[in-house]
Structures are given as structure tokens and as C-alpha cells.
Design an enzyme around this catalytic site. Structure first.
Site, mmCIF file in Angstrom:
data_model
loop_
_atom_site.group_PDB
_atom_site.id
_atom_site.type_symbol
_atom_site.label_atom_id
_atom_site.label_comp_id
_atom_site.label_asym_id
_atom_site.label_seq_id
_atom_site.Cartn_x
_atom_site.Cartn_y
_atom_site.Cartn_z
ATOM 1 N N GLU A 115 0.819 -1.204 0.000
ATOM 2 C CA GLU A 115 0.000 0.000 0.000
ATOM 3 C C GLU A 115 0.853 1.255 0.000
ATOM 4 O O GLU A 115 2.056 1.204 0.230
ATOM 5 C CB GLU A 115 -1.044 -0.013 1.127
ATOM 6 C CG GLU A 115 -0.555 -0.180 2.517
ATOM 7 C CD GLU A 115 -1.716 -0.406 3.510
ATOM 8 O OE1 GLU A 115 -1.560 0.040 4.645
ATOM 9 O OE2 GLU A 115 -2.752 -1.005 3.165
ATOM 10 N N ARG A 125 -12.176 -6.605 19.559
ATOM 11 C CA ARG A 125 -12.136 -6.791 21.017
ATOM 12 C C ARG A 125 -12.145 -5.433 21.698
ATOM 13 O O ARG A 125 -12.107 -4.409 21.031
ATOM 14 C CB ARG A 125 -10.848 -7.518 21.384
ATOM 15 C CG ARG A 125 -9.635 -6.754 20.847
ATOM 16 C CD ARG A 125 -8.320 -7.206 21.394
ATOM 17 N NE ARG A 125 -7.219 -6.727 20.584
ATOM 18 C CZ ARG A 125 -6.636 -5.536 20.694
ATOM 19 N NH1 ARG A 125 -7.071 -4.671 21.591
ATOM 20 N NH2 ARG A 125 -5.639 -5.183 19.922
HETATM 21 P P1 ADP Z 1 0.017 -4.306 12.968
HETATM 22 O O1 ADP Z 1 -1.220 -5.136 12.981
HETATM 23 O O2 ADP Z 1 1.253 -5.119 12.700
HETATM 24 O O3 ADP Z 1 0.136 -3.429 14.157
HETATM 25 P P2 ADP Z 1 -0.988 -2.124 11.280
HETATM 26 O O4 ADP Z 1 -1.547 -2.315 9.924
HETATM 27 O O5 ADP Z 1 -1.964 -1.834 12.366
HETATM 28 O O6 ADP Z 1 -0.078 -3.397 11.657
HETATM 29 O O7 ADP Z 1 0.099 -0.979 11.250
HETATM 30 C C1 ADP Z 1 0.887 -0.699 12.373
HETATM 31 C C2 ADP Z 1 1.562 0.620 12.202
HETATM 32 O O8 ADP Z 1 2.401 0.634 11.040
HETATM 33 C C3 ADP Z 1 0.616 1.798 12.006
HETATM 34 O O9 ADP Z 1 0.127 2.304 13.245
HETATM 35 C C4 ADP Z 1 1.559 2.770 11.318
HETATM 36 O O10 ADP Z 1 2.442 3.318 12.295
HETATM 37 C C5 ADP Z 1 2.383 1.887 10.405
HETATM 38 N N1 ADP Z 1 1.741 1.772 9.069
HETATM 39 C C6 ADP Z 1 0.923 0.780 8.641
HETATM 40 N N2 ADP Z 1 0.508 1.007 7.376
HETATM 41 C C7 ADP Z 1 1.070 2.163 6.983
HETATM 42 C C8 ADP Z 1 1.019 2.968 5.785
HETATM 43 N N3 ADP Z 1 0.307 2.601 4.709
HETATM 44 N N4 ADP Z 1 1.736 4.118 5.758
HETATM 45 C C9 ADP Z 1 2.453 4.513 6.838
HETATM 46 N N5 ADP Z 1 2.564 3.817 7.985
HETATM 47 C C10 ADP Z 1 1.871 2.659 8.068
#
Ligand code: ADP
Length: 447
Positions: free
Chosen positions: A200, A291
């Protein structure tokens, strides 16, 4: 309503759920490992069952032992708290097969949201704005290059089975892409046994804003506003606020209504959190947690609604106690996660708490399972308490937080309290002017 609830967790959240049960007149059973015999949740519960040795895998994650504890004590429902088995679809299914209610959504909804590619597809279908990127898993370098060129660099490669920030790699140029893809795939394979990854757009300076939602399982959905959890270290939240200092009322109700409608259309049951990155006035879905979250008390502070009561009501078939128009947002709340860690290096600091004194007064809430003389076992996560402060507005909330942090005493171990005392005096924090990278940069400067 349930007669008896088994709480399949430990620490502050076990106590949090226990309090809600007591208020509702429901009998409580807690389970614990041999390392937690002296824990507060064990002391305060009506009944307790020791389910195994200290390692979580053999106790708090041991489904057979937990089901057996339900059978022995006659518990008719299980509250999983957060972490441990709270997002384990198999656990929800097994409980259902034993006629025990899982206080949470269906196994199928947990499964959808646990797979990031499937979650993103579902979110998009439900009208939730998502980050531009590949439609599903990326099959080869060629496809990765094509998608990256389309959405524009920088891009981020993420594991479909991801969690805890693992298996994520950023590529700034096409030259970086191949390596990033390979590393993300092998990390994902090693950590999750599934090497599916997707691409992404990488957002450079976003905030982390999440919407608290609830479904009644019968087609009704509501939202409880948002929380801003941008202050993070290694993707772990450190400080959370409600409302977000970055949103206005119009944006709040726009994104809230989108999420509430999605939850209704999904037929979702119970509490959930839809997480977004927010940049330049736009929201981008990243994941949904099925949750209760650690930071739920800031939402409770500004809405005056007990979210665990709502979870229990919904799970028992009693529906939600509120309609959207009943949910009002009053003032501002901030939560600080107090960890038994060195405030600079963040190395864990287990040991005996020789003295524990919590702040009090109007607008102060401390959720913690520890006490003076308590020995923190080294086996579990380092969260020992949460300080939640409420004020009529953000300025009053910050003044009260500063005062509360000064009163808080934890002796015998190191904690992250000094970090919060620094943060509360920082001008960027005072202005609410921070993104998801702010805290790491601040810590790197070592001020
Ligand atoms: P996880 O489930 O491993 O925690 P997430 O999808 O919730 O993964 O993403 C965790 C963190 O990674 C986000 O809070 C952000 O800091 C960073 N992140 C995730 N996707 C993006 C993105 N498209 N652009 C910038 N930072 C991202």
C-alpha cells in the site's frame, strides 16, 4: 443475563472486567497461572482456578484448561479481555460448541478481520476508506512494481497475517522494492507461517486515529467517537486521547457514521475498533480489532458509558443500552500507559513494588492490578497500570494530568512515569501537534 462469567485474562484488564461483573451482580471466576496466585484479580474474584505454569502458552493461552475451568465452575460466559485469546476465532468457536458464550463477535468476524487482506477487502466493500494499494496478495516482483508505479512511491509492504508491526517494509524507490518484498515475505513466513504480503501507499506523516464501534448483532451499529493514539514507540501505543486534537465535530461524525453503518451492515456483535491513518484530512483504514482495547477508558471518560457493561449486555442478548443520539462527547481525556520499564531504554523492570500510591481527585482514574508489596512476574507484558485523566477541555485535562503524574508514586522498580512527566511539559504535546513518528524522534534526540 449471565449468572457467572469467567475472565480469561490477568492484570489490570482482568480487574476491569471483574468490576463490571460485580456492578451487574454477576458471579466471577478468574483463571490464573502459578505465577499469578497473589494477583489482585485472584484476590477479588468469587472463585479462581489455577490453570497452569507461568508461560502463557501453558496457562492463559491454554484453551482446554480454560474450557475445563468453565465446566467445573459452571460459568456461562467468558470475557477474554485484550491480548491472549481475545482475537482467537478457534477459541470463540470452541466455546460456542460447549454452549458457553464468548463475550465478543462471532468466530467468522474475528477470522475476517484477523486476515489483513480479507479485512481490507471487507472494509472497502462496506464503504470504509482504505489506503490505496494492491487488491490482494502480491504474487511476484513484476506485479509489485506495476502496483507501486501506479500508486506512487514510497510504498509499504505488509504481511497479510501481520500483527505487532512485524513483516512491514518501506520502499522509497523501485530499486528498494525487490529487497523490501523479499525481506517482508521471509519475515512474515518466519513470524506467522504465512508469507502472503500486499502493498500500500506509505503515508509519511499520518496520525493514528481509531473509531470505537459497537454492533448489537441484529443489524444495529453505533460509534463512540474516536481516539488519537499517534504517540507510539515501535508501533506500541504509549499515550491515547479522546477526542483527537486533530479532528473537528464534522469530521468526527462523518467517519463515525461511516463506521457505525459498516458495523450494522456486517451484522457485527459487540465492541470493535476500526483503526485509521489520518493525513491531510483523509482517513485510511489499516485494520479492525475485534475486542476491547487497552485505551477504552478515554472513550468511557468522555461518553460516561461503561463499555464492558455494553459488551456483557450485547453478548447476553440484551442489546445496546444506547442509541447513537444518546452518545454525547463531554470534555477531553488522556491515558498514559504505565509500564514496568526503564523510561529511557524501555528495558523491562520486573521485581517487587515496595510502595504504590495512586493519585486521586476529580477526573482521575487509575486502572491497575498492582499494590504495595506486589512482585511483578517476569513472564508477561510490562503494563502495570493506566492513568486516565478527564477534564472539561484539553487544557484542563493536561493541567490535571501534570498534577496527577506528580502524585503518582511507584517505588522498587523502574516505570515509564518520568517519560510522561516530560511529555506533559512539551510544547508540541501541549498543542496536540504530533504524528505517529513524533515520539520515536523525540526519544532519539534523548532530551
Ligand atoms: P500491525 O497489525 O502489525 O500493528 P498495522 O496495519 O496496524 O499493523 O500498522 C501498524 C503501524 O504501522 C501503524 O500504526 C503505522 O504506524 C504503520 N503503518 C501501517 N501502514 C502504513 C502505511 N500505509 N503508511 C504509513 N505507515 C503505516
Amino acid at each position: 443475563m449471565f449468572q457467572k462469567i469467567l475472565i480469561a485474562n490477568r492484570g489490570e484488564i482482568a480487574l476491569r472486567v471483574l468490576r463490571a461483573c460485580k456492578e451487574l451482580g454477576i458471579q466471577t471466576v478468574v483463571v490464573h497461572s502459578t505465577a499469578d496466585s497473589d494477583a489482585m484479580h485472584v484476590r477479588l474474584a468469587d472463585e479462581s482456578v489455577c490453570i497452569g505454569p507461568p508461560p502463557s502458552r501453558e496457562s492463559y493461552l491454554n484453551i482446554h484448561q480454560i474450557v475445563a475451568a468453565c465446566e467445573i465452575t459452571g460459568a456461562d460466559a467468558v470475557h477474554p479481555g485484550y491480548g491472549f485469546l481475545s482475537e482467537n476465532a478457534k477459541f470463540a468457536d470452541i466455546l460456542a460448541a460447549h454452549n458457553i458464550t464468548f463475550i465478543g463477535p462471532s468466530g467468522d468476524h474475528i477470522r475476517i478481520m484477523g486476515d489483513k487482506i480479507e479485512a481490507k477487502r471487507t472494509a472497502k466493500r462496506l464503504g470504509i476508506p482504505v489506503v490505496p494499494g494492491s487488491d490482494g496478495a502480491i504474487s511476484d516482483d513484476k506485479e509489485a512494481k506495476r502496483v507501486a508505479a501506479e500508486i506512487g512511491y514510497p510504498v509499504i509492504i505488509k504481511a497479510s497475517a501481520g500483527g505487532g508491526g512485524r513483516g512491514m517494509k518501506v520502499a522509497h524507490t523501485e530499486a528498494d522494492l525487490e529487497v523490501a518484498l523479499q525481506t517482508a515475505k521471509s519475515e512474515a513466513g518466519a513470524a506467522f507461517g504465512d508469507d502472503a504480503v500486499y502493498i500500500e501507499k506509505y503515508l509519511e506523516k499520518p496520525r493514528h486515529i481509531e473509531v470505537q464501534v459497537f454492533g448489537d448483532g441484529a443489524g444495529r451499529g453505533v460509534h463512540f467517537g474516536e481516539r488519537d493514539c499517534s504517540l507510539q514507540r515501535r508501533h506500541q501505543k504509549v499515550w491515547e486521547e479522546a477526542n483527537s486534537p486533530a479532528l473537528n465535530a464534522e469530521e468526527r461524525s462523518r467517519i463515525g457514521d461511516i463506521c457505525a453503518k459498516a458495523i450494522a451492515d456486517l451484522g457485527y456483535s459487540g465492541a470493535g475498533t476500526i483503526e485509521f491513518l489520518y493525513e491531510n484530512g483523509e482517513f485510511y483504514f489499516i485494520e479492525m480489532n475485534t475486542r476491547l482495547q487497552v485505551e477504552h477508558p478515554v472513550t468511557e471518560a468522555i461518553t460516561g458509558i461503561d463499555l464492558v457493561h455494553e459488551q456483557i449486555r450485547v453478548a447476553s442478548g440484551g442489546g445496546l443500552s444506547v442509541r447513537q443520539e444518546d452518545i454525547k462527547f463531554n470534555g477531553h481525556a488522556i491515558e498514559c500507559r504505565i509500564n514496568a520499564e526503564d523510561p529511557r531504554t524501555f528495558a523491562p523492570s520486573p521485581g517487587t513494588i515496595t510502595h504504590f500510591h495512586t493519585p486521586g481527585g476529580l477526573g482521575i482514574r487509575v486502572d491497575s492490578g498492582v499494590y504495595s508489596g506486589y512482585k511483578i512476574p517476569p513472564y508477561y507484558d510490562s503494563l502495570i497500570g493506566k492513568l486516565i485523566v478527564h477534564g472539561r477541555n484539553r487544557v484542563e485535562c493536561m493541567m490535571r494530568l501534570r498534577r496527577a503524574l506528580d502524585e503518582f508514586v511507584v517505588d522498587g522498580i523502574k516505570t515509564t512515569l518520568p517519560l510522561f512527566r516530560d511529555l506533559v511539559g512539551n510544547p508540541d504535546i501541549a498543542n496536540g501537534d504530533y504524528d505517529i513518528h513524533w515520539l520515536e524522534k523525540y526519544l532519539a534526540k534523548g532530551e
